[in-house]
Design an enzyme around this catalytic site. Sequence first.
Site, mmCIF file in Angstrom:
data_model
loop_
_atom_site.group_PDB
_atom_site.id
_atom_site.type_symbol
_atom_site.label_atom_id
_atom_site.label_comp_id
_atom_site.label_asym_id
_atom_site.label_seq_id
_atom_site.Cartn_x
_atom_site.Cartn_y
_atom_site.Cartn_z
ATOM 1 N N GLU A 117 -20.436 -6.741 -25.275
ATOM 2 C CA GLU A 117 -21.254 -7.038 -23.933
ATOM 3 C C GLU A 117 -21.097 -6.450 -22.674
ATOM 4 O O GLU A 117 -20.001 -5.837 -22.598
ATOM 5 C CB GLU A 117 -21.007 -8.651 -23.920
ATOM 6 C CG GLU A 117 -19.643 -8.960 -23.269
ATOM 7 C CD GLU A 117 -19.001 -10.493 -23.239
ATOM 8 O OE1 GLU A 117 -19.587 -11.094 -22.678
ATOM 9 O OE2 GLU A 117 -17.991 -10.840 -24.251
ATOM 10 N N LYS A 167 -19.287 -5.564 -19.248
ATOM 11 C CA LYS A 167 -18.276 -6.172 -18.562
ATOM 12 C C LYS A 167 -18.789 -6.056 -17.075
ATOM 13 O O LYS A 167 -19.053 -4.988 -16.425
ATOM 14 C CB LYS A 167 -17.412 -5.303 -18.408
ATOM 15 C CG LYS A 167 -15.842 -5.789 -17.939
ATOM 16 C CD LYS A 167 -14.524 -5.188 -18.231
ATOM 17 C CE LYS A 167 -13.325 -5.798 -17.889
ATOM 18 N NZ LYS A 167 -13.435 -6.079 -16.404
ATOM 19 N N ASP A 169 -19.029 -6.280 -13.195
ATOM 20 C CA ASP A 169 -18.023 -6.124 -12.062
ATOM 21 C C ASP A 169 -18.004 -6.944 -10.891
ATOM 22 O O ASP A 169 -18.718 -6.898 -9.992
ATOM 23 C CB ASP A 169 -18.285 -4.523 -11.537
ATOM 24 C CG ASP A 169 -17.004 -4.219 -10.648
ATOM 25 O OD1 ASP A 169 -16.126 -4.659 -10.704
ATOM 26 O OD2 ASP A 169 -17.054 -3.026 -9.791
ATOM 27 N N TYR A 189 -19.466 -16.251 -19.824
ATOM 28 C CA TYR A 189 -19.048 -15.589 -20.959
ATOM 29 C C TYR A 189 -17.727 -16.175 -21.921
ATOM 30 O O TYR A 189 -17.520 -15.245 -22.824
ATOM 31 C CB TYR A 189 -18.970 -14.002 -20.720
ATOM 32 C CG TYR A 189 -17.860 -13.754 -19.688
ATOM 33 C CD1 TYR A 189 -16.478 -13.789 -20.053
ATOM 34 C CD2 TYR A 189 -18.524 -13.367 -18.555
ATOM 35 C CE1 TYR A 189 -15.686 -13.757 -18.776
ATOM 36 C CE2 TYR A 189 -17.363 -13.111 -17.587
ATOM 37 C CZ TYR A 189 -16.016 -13.106 -17.711
ATOM 38 O OH TYR A 189 -15.131 -12.977 -16.766
ATOM 39 N N LYS A 241 -13.805 0.751 -21.033
ATOM 40 C CA LYS A 241 -13.981 1.216 -19.562
ATOM 41 C C LYS A 241 -14.998 2.459 -19.593
ATOM 42 O O LYS A 241 -14.758 3.234 -20.318
ATOM 43 C CB LYS A 241 -12.958 1.175 -18.692
ATOM 44 C CG LYS A 241 -12.078 -0.032 -18.781
ATOM 45 C CD LYS A 241 -12.634 -1.184 -18.152
ATOM 46 C CE LYS A 241 -12.344 -1.345 -16.671
ATOM 47 N NZ LYS A 241 -11.040 -1.647 -16.216
ATOM 48 N N CYS A 253 17.102 11.569 2.390
ATOM 49 C CA CYS A 253 16.439 10.557 2.805
ATOM 50 C C CYS A 253 15.884 10.838 3.998
ATOM 51 O O CYS A 253 16.273 10.986 4.824
ATOM 52 C CB CYS A 253 16.897 9.157 2.631
ATOM 53 S SG CYS A 253 16.201 7.893 3.238
ATOM 54 N N CYS A 258 16.882 7.942 6.611
ATOM 55 C CA CYS A 258 18.406 7.796 6.796
ATOM 56 C C CYS A 258 19.235 8.839 6.875
ATOM 57 O O CYS A 258 20.210 8.873 7.356
ATOM 58 C CB CYS A 258 19.016 6.479 6.359
ATOM 59 S SG CYS A 258 19.399 6.893 4.636
ATOM 60 N N CYS A 279 17.369 7.694 -2.832
ATOM 61 C CA CYS A 279 18.494 7.762 -1.335
ATOM 62 C C CYS A 279 19.558 6.917 -1.609
ATOM 63 O O CYS A 279 19.596 5.900 -2.263
ATOM 64 C CB CYS A 279 17.606 6.841 -0.224
ATOM 65 S SG CYS A 279 18.855 6.564 1.252
ATOM 66 N N CYS A 289 20.655 2.502 4.963
ATOM 67 C CA CYS A 289 19.321 3.008 5.094
ATOM 68 C C CYS A 289 18.435 1.876 5.624
ATOM 69 O O CYS A 289 18.257 0.923 4.811
ATOM 70 C CB CYS A 289 18.790 3.582 3.782
ATOM 71 S SG CYS A 289 16.962 4.219 3.861
#
Length: 751
Positions: free
Chosen positions: A126, A128, A130, A236, A324, A429, A432, A447, A453
């Site tokens: 069936e 799908k 949205d 469904y 999909k 990082c 820091c 980091c 940090c």
Amino acid sequence: MSGGIAVETLSEAEARTELARLSKEIARANTAYHGEDTPEISDADYDALKARNAAIEAAFPHLKRSDSPSEQVGASPSEAFSKVTHEQRMLSLGNAFDAGEVAEFDARIRRYLGLGPEAPLTYTSEPKIDGLSLSLRYENGRLIQAATRGDGQVGENVTANARTIDDIPERISGAPALLEVRGEVYMSHADFAALNVRQTERGAKTFANPRNAAAGSLRQLDATITQARPLRFFAYAWGALSEPLAETQMGAIDRLGALGFVTNDMTRLCDGPKEMLAHYETIEQARATLGYDIDGVVYKVNDLGLQARLGYRSTTPRWAVAHKFPAELAWTRLEAIDIQVGRTGALSPVARLAPVTVGGVVVSNATLHNEDYIAGRDNKGMEIRDGKDIRVGDWVQVYRAGDVIPKIADVDLTKRPEGAAPYEFPTVCPECGSDATREEGDAIRRCTGGLICPAQAVEKLKHFVSRAAFDIEGLGAKQVEMFHADDILPVREPADIFTLRARDAENVSKLAKRDGWGVTSAANLFQAIEDKREIEMSRLLFALGIRHVGEVAAQDLAQHYQSWEALTSALDTARPAALARRAADEAADAERRAAAEDGRRARVSEARARAFAARNVPDESAAIWDDLIAADGIGPVMALSLSDAFANPDERGAIDRLVAELRSILPPETRADDSPVAGKTVVFTGSLEKMTRAEAKARAESLGAKVSGSVSAKTDLLVAGPGAGSKAVKAAELGIETIDEDGWLSLIGDA
DNA sequence: GTGCCTCGAGTTCC
DNA sequence: CTCGAGGCAC
């Protein structure tokens, strides 16, 4: 604006005037917030208005107005609709993206059910839709509740709004006494276009796509607005039932249609992958003319008896899959690459894009995962995007993975600006300045600053107050950032949250005097914090944000140790063994490397044993460590991470300061053993005739049993089919109860 | 040692 | 929602 005079000192007349004013202001804010206009006030201000209204109503109950904002469907933007726990979980579906994966779906089911490749097996197929999933609860033929999917377990109550949808009948006849109908709320293309025209005429914001329009319309606080929106509903599926609807999926869909629900007329029966794929083609071709959005095709095993046997994995049914459609793609320019720092110190690159519409949504950021991903490699060093790297200034192709998370699929090298240099991933990082290093074999650079940090500290605090952790109402991500940056009432570690009220009381610059705060909102926050001085052990453990210890591992640990004291003392005692284990792991690695270097065979276990022995671990420590890594779901990596956290003086200090603020740490609830095999360790042996091995295991586990492959002293029950050999003998020697397949089925009530 | 399966962690947009 | 990685069964 919400502050005003203290509630206790209000006269009755003042209270009446104030209630009228609040009612008006809140109503205006509701309209503004919910799409008709842009919001006029902040969430905090809004919450403060509601809180003040509630406080006055509490003090003068007889003055409560008939149009009181507290009586309306929604309470505030954040808690607008009450929570509904689904009796049957609303799950999501697994995905398939091509013909191969559909064939694999069919093969997996046959394997699980023990069916040969030729045995007949029918599926429904069936479109799908949205839209948004909705669960409608009918008792004795009357609609009594409508709830959104939410996280699958708990959704939002949208009953008043659902009642305004024409496709949803108020009463049905001939249905089971209890029937939960599930389906999708959506908006047609034509209705969506017309709605946007009306929105434009009124100068209101238009919706980006039909799905957002449907979602926004269903979540209106004022059901009369929902009523004016042209929402539709396809049924469904179903949830809780007092009696079965039919024997097949198709039969159940037909039954729902007969009961007065709209079902999708492109639903077909298919005799296997070939027909399923053919129907997929048909639906894909019809896609443009359907008049509503779909994002794929759903296949389900038609026989409901087989569905029941197949059952569920943790978040998806085994008997259904969503095939999909290929994701929509769009080209745009990559303007910059920013680095975000997560709570574990992970540096995550984010692409800043020239805004582009992909699948109906304007995208301006996309995840770049990690260093290798930008360079064009996956975690195994294999090329992705044909090895093309990503550079600032490039034209990149964007898609939304799973229709949600924007990602980069491709790079157009012909449009690469001259002089564009490969992206250099930072090795310090950006927040820091500490070194950012990558462990061998790890895809992520981290980091090393730890709590120094600021980014890590804030993210850790956000995690601490998050839903599955301490879940403190009124203390969300925004407030945490505010308090962390605050010089007067700073919150730098979890314990600081619990001293907030006392510090506020001693301070001249009270929280209640600040912008966006009032007397009641401050009082509510302090109360919400007080409420959490009593906390489940698993939540506390999860909240600490120790690497590798997530929600489930925290529950497993709480289950294993039962009390905080037991856990901490075990970790303390096991520390020497933990360190020896790490030394052994390192020695093993070193040996492997050295062996590879001079081309000889590695003597890993010897190196390991030597390094471990050199540590002279006390027996008691070793025993506790072994017990820890033998706990369900806990392995050496998690155990080491835990051990490190509790042995680190800074981290342990923060933990102990926090625990000192708590009133009680609640032990885990012992699982209600309503099934006869709950908590038992079961072994299956010999051949099973009415079910496959995988099925038997899944069924036993769903009843709370632990299924093991070999018989030992820990085994409680042996289920022996014909041809049982050594396991049956061993069970007899150990005096373990042994039953046959029928005995098992009648024991669990599945005869 | 290999191959599931589940969990953890990070992320986008509304 | 997805990827990477840990745990565990085979």
